[in-house]
Design a protein around this motif. Structure first.
Motif, PDB file in Angstrom:
ATOM      1  N   SER A 101      33.978  31.648  59.749  1.00 16.72           N
ATOM      2  CA  SER A 101      33.091  30.489  59.791  1.00 16.72           C
ATOM      3  C   SER A 101      32.717  30.101  58.362  1.00 16.72           C
ATOM      4  N   LEU A 102      33.464  29.153  57.814  1.00 16.41           N
ATOM      5  CA  LEU A 102      33.281  28.735  56.416  1.00 16.41           C
ATOM      6  C   LEU A 102      32.421  27.481  56.369  1.00 16.41           C
ATOM      7  N   ARG A 103      31.308  27.562  55.679  1.00 17.94           N
ATOM      8  CA  ARG A 103      30.437  26.398  55.519  1.00 17.94           C
ATOM      9  C   ARG A 103      30.931  25.534  54.364  1.00 17.94           C
ATOM     10  N   PRO A 104      30.853  24.197  54.495  1.00 20.92           N
ATOM     11  CA  PRO A 104      31.199  23.338  53.363  1.00 20.92           C
ATOM     12  C   PRO A 104      30.317  23.646  52.159  1.00 20.92           C
ATOM     13  N   LEU A 105      30.882  23.491  50.979  1.00 21.88           N
ATOM     14  CA  LEU A 105      30.144  23.625  49.718  1.00 21.88           C
ATOM     15  C   LEU A 105      29.508  24.998  49.543  1.00 21.88           C
ATOM     16  N   SER A 106      30.124  26.021  50.117  1.00 17.84           N
ATOM     17  CA  SER A 106      29.587  27.378  49.993  1.00 17.84           C
ATOM     18  C   SER A 106      30.400  28.197  49.000  1.00 17.84           C
ATOM     19  N   ASN A 107      29.831  29.307  48.568  1.00 18.34           N
ATOM     20  CA  ASN A 107      30.514  30.234  47.675  1.00 18.34           C
ATOM     21  C   ASN A 107      31.064  31.405  48.480  1.00 18.34           C
ATOM     22  N   VAL A 108      32.302  31.762  48.204  1.00 17.08           N
ATOM     23  CA  VAL A 108      32.892  32.933  48.852  1.00 17.08           C
ATOM     24  C   VAL A 108      33.419  33.875  47.781  1.00 17.08           C
ATOM     25  N   ALA A 109      33.444  35.149  48.132  1.00 18.35           N
ATOM     26  CA  ALA A 109      33.950  36.197  47.239  1.00 18.35           C
ATOM     27  C   ALA A 109      35.305  36.670  47.744  1.00 18.35           C
ATOM     28  N   ILE A 110      36.289  36.668  46.857  1.00 22.63           N
ATOM     29  CA  ILE A 110      37.606  37.225  47.156  1.00 22.63           C
ATOM     30  C   ILE A 110      37.714  38.523  46.359  1.00 22.63           C
ATOM     31  N   THR A 111      37.843  39.640  47.064  1.00 22.78           N
ATOM     32  CA  THR A 111      37.846  40.951  46.414  1.00 22.78           C
ATOM     33  C   THR A 111      39.212  41.593  46.603  1.00 22.78           C
ATOM     34  N   ILE A 112      39.830  42.006  45.482  1.00 24.13           N
ATOM     35  CA  ILE A 112      41.193  42.555  45.497  1.00 24.13           C
ATOM     36  C   ILE A 112      41.169  43.965  44.916  1.00 24.13           C
ATOM     37  N   TYR A 113      41.755  44.905  45.667  1.00 28.45           N
ATOM     38  CA  TYR A 113      42.033  46.242  45.146  1.00 28.45           C
ATOM     39  C   TYR A 113      43.501  46.263  44.747  1.00 28.45           C
ATOM     40  N   PHE A 114      43.747  46.420  43.440  1.00 31.62           N
ATOM     41  CA  PHE A 114      45.089  46.276  42.890  1.00 31.62           C
ATOM     42  C   PHE A 114      45.842  47.598  42.859  1.00 31.62           C
ATOM     43  N   GLY A 115      47.135  47.483  43.045  1.00 28.24           N
ATOM     44  CA  GLY A 115      48.055  48.561  42.719  1.00 28.24           C
ATOM     45  C   GLY A 115      48.722  48.226  41.404  1.00 28.24           C
ATOM     46  N   GLU A 116      50.049  48.164  41.417  1.00 32.84           N
ATOM     47  CA  GLU A 116      50.818  47.840  40.209  1.00 32.84           C
ATOM     48  C   GLU A 116      50.546  46.400  39.778  1.00 32.84           C
ATOM     49  N   VAL A 117      50.419  46.216  38.458  1.00 35.54           N
ATOM     50  CA  VAL A 117      50.103  44.903  37.901  1.00 35.54           C
ATOM     51  C   VAL A 117      51.069  44.612  36.756  1.00 35.54           C
ATOM     52  N   PRO A 118      51.667  43.423  36.700  1.00 38.13           N
ATOM     53  CA  PRO A 118      52.582  43.108  35.607  1.00 38.13           C
ATOM     54  C   PRO A 118      51.847  42.951  34.278  1.00 38.13           C
ATOM     55  N   ALA A 119      52.588  43.104  33.210  1.00 39.06           N
ATOM     56  CA  ALA A 119      51.996  42.922  31.878  1.00 39.06           C
ATOM     57  C   ALA A 119      51.639  41.467  31.640  1.00 39.06           C
ATOM     58  N   ASP A 120      52.468  40.548  32.148  1.00 36.58           N
ATOM     59  CA  ASP A 120      52.206  39.112  32.019  1.00 36.58           C
ATOM     60  C   ASP A 120      51.464  38.649  33.260  1.00 36.58           C
ATOM     61  N   LEU A 121      50.198  38.281  33.078  1.00 35.69           N
ATOM     62  CA  LEU A 121      49.349  37.961  34.221  1.00 35.69           C
ATOM     63  C   LEU A 121      49.286  36.461  34.473  1.00 35.69           C
ATOM     64  N   THR A 122      49.186  36.115  35.737  1.00 36.33           N
ATOM     65  CA  THR A 122      48.934  34.753  36.160  1.00 36.33           C
ATOM     66  C   THR A 122      47.447  34.621  36.453  1.00 36.33           C
ATOM     67  N   GLY A 123      46.826  33.589  35.926  1.00 36.29           N
ATOM     68  CA  GLY A 123      45.397  33.435  36.154  1.00 36.29           C
ATOM     69  C   GLY A 123      44.910  32.068  35.743  1.00 36.29           C
ATOM     70  N   HIS A 124      43.597  31.982  35.613  1.00 38.73           N
ATOM     71  CA  HIS A 124      42.956  30.731  35.202  1.00 38.73           C
ATOM     72  C   HIS A 124      41.717  31.086  34.389  1.00 38.73           C
ATOM     73  N   PRO A 125      41.827  31.037  33.054  1.00 36.91           N
ATOM     74  CA  PRO A 125      40.716  31.496  32.216  1.00 36.91           C
ATOM     75  C   PRO A 125      39.441  30.663  32.346  1.00 36.91           C
ATOM     76  N   GLY A 126      39.552  29.369  32.695  1.00 39.58           N
ATOM     77  CA  GLY A 126      38.369  28.511  32.703  1.00 39.58           C
ATOM     78  C   GLY A 126      37.610  28.526  34.007  1.00 39.58           C
ATOM     79  N   SER A 127      37.183  29.700  34.463  1.00 37.04           N
ATOM     80  CA  SER A 127      36.556  29.787  35.782  1.00 37.04           C
ATOM     81  C   SER A 127      35.120  29.255  35.803  1.00 37.04           C
ATOM     82  N   ARG A 128      34.415  29.340  34.669  1.00 37.37           N
ATOM     83  CA  ARG A 128      32.987  28.992  34.629  1.00 37.37           C
ATOM     84  C   ARG A 128      32.193  29.744  35.690  1.00 37.37           C
ATOM     85  N   THR A 129      32.720  30.861  36.132  1.00 38.13           N
ATOM     86  CA  THR A 129      32.135  31.641  37.213  1.00 38.13           C
ATOM     87  C   THR A 129      32.347  33.119  36.898  1.00 38.13           C
ATOM     88  N   THR A 130      31.334  33.933  37.086  1.00 34.53           N
ATOM     89  CA  THR A 130      31.412  35.345  36.744  1.00 34.53           C
ATOM     90  C   THR A 130      32.268  36.117  37.741  1.00 34.53           C
TER      91      THR A 130
END
Length: 377
Positions: A101-130
């Motif tokens: 049940s997702l409310r419009p304009l709400s904040n959600v947390a996506i939590t990831i437990y990682f295993g193997e991770v590549p040296a070259d990462l895909t991401g987005h540095p400008g999150s403006r969010t902690t």
């Protein structure tokens, strides 16, 4: 339909995760959605990785203050029925759809437990969010008081909702669209403010917003992240539910133009050619495409009178060519009437290039919501 998304890029060395790093540890990232819904799926990207990335477990939950989640909303994601997934290099994966049940304009947390991770990462540095990084497996932790914090996103790419009557506007831009000048954890980038306006109007509550801004990005040349032209298909045409696109980008191309007036005007012509190409691409896919005029930038670090002439040439073409389906005149909305080559002081962060929080609201308020009504489902 897309309710939240971010544009992937290769993470630069100075934007890599701090110790203890991702491998074997847990990362909680907060995002702000536009549309609500009762069934979701989440996308993850290893586009720039050269080796596989392993997500051992992934949860989604409603976000509270700081790192805290609402445990009653916590859901474990699956991938082909399995709790873990390996993302091949250069690939993206999407979770199995799940009830939520997702409310419009709400904040959600996506939590990831990682295993193997590549040296070259895909991401987005400008999150403006902690974001919150904790050692070991804390994928379902109610909060992470000992976590290392930083303002960047990694791996997460988008959230889609099942909403057959909905449609999406994609905002394509550079650091202004990405949120530079907005408030950390305030979720008040101009696309966020636009989403709030759309949700407040009964005529447009079906319209979601996805933010495809990349700080330091350019349209026709390689700056930070893939150029807007290079990423147009990925970030615009292939967005789930995309029906409209706002193009608000080009000032970094002009700011980097060399060769005096001749070089600056040649860059303006290259931008116009790129806009024409985007318009053709959008129309071929049935999207309506709106052009936003470039903001004034006198006083900014890369301003010159010759580059100002290039900006004027581009804006004149946007306003008068009739090539875009509509014009959003942000230059007129944010310039200083006493000096039209400068941002109005009320909207300026002080660097004379990026709008402040009030400026982000001003941008959203300058957008006519009927642009998203005429083509309503």
């Amino acid at each position: 339909m897309g309710t939240w998304a971010t544009a992937p890029q290769l993470v630069e060395p100075h934007n890599m995760p701090p110790p203890p790093g991702l491998a074997g540890n847990t990362l909680r990232q907060i995002v702000h959605v536009s549309l609500g819904g009762d069934r979701l799926r989440v996308r993850f990207s290893n586009e720039y990785g050269k080796t596989p990335m392993v997500l051992q477990a992934v949860h989604l939950a409603g976000a509270r203050e700081g790192s805290a989640i609402d445990p009653a909303t916590d859901r474990a994601l699956t991938f082909g029925g399995q709790p873990s997934v390996t993302i091949p290099p250069g690939a993206t994966v999407t979770s199995d759809p799940f009830d939520y049940s997702l409310r419009p304009l709400s904040n959600v947390a996506i939590t990831i437990y990682f295993g193997e991770v590549p040296a070259d990462l895909t991401g987005h540095p400008g999150s403006r969010t902690t974001s919150y990084l904790q050692e070991g497996n804390a994928v379902d932790a109610p909060e992470m008081p000992e976590a290392v914090t930083f303002e960047r996103w990694y791996v997460i790419n988008g959230i889609d909702v099942v909403a057959p009557e909905a449609a999406v506007v994609v905002t394509l831009g550079n650091s202004i669209t990405d949120g530079r000048g907005s408030g950390t954890n305030k979720q008040n980038r101009w696309p966020d403010e636009l989403a709030r306006r759309l949700q407040a109007d009964p005529r447009t509550r079906h319209v979601g917003v996805v933010n495809m801004g990349i700080g330091g990005n350019c349209v026709v040349r390689q700056c930070l992240g893939p150029s807007a032209r290079e990423r147009f298909a990925r970030d615009v045409l292939h967005q789930p539910g995309a029906r409209w696109v706002i193009v608000f980008e080009g000032i970094n191309d002009i700011g980097g133009a060399e060769g005096g007036l001749e070089g600056a005007l040649a860059m303006a012509d290259s931008l116009i050619a790129a806009y024409r190409w985007m318009i053709d691409q959008a129309h071929a896919r049935g999207l309506r495409i709106y052009g936003a005029t470039l903001l004034p930038f006198e006083g900014a670090f890369y301003y010159t009178p010759e580059r100002e002439q290039a900006r004027q040439r581009v804006n004149e073409w946007i306003r008068t060519s009739g090539a875009f389906d509509a014009v959003i005149d942000l230059d007129a909305a944010l310039r200083d009437p006493s000096n039209p080559a400068r941002l109005h002081p009320d909207w300026d962060t002080g660097d004379h290039l990026h709008p402040n929080e009030a400026g982000h609201r001003r941008i959203a308020e300058a957008i006519d919501l009927t642009l998203f009504v005429d083509d309503a489902p």
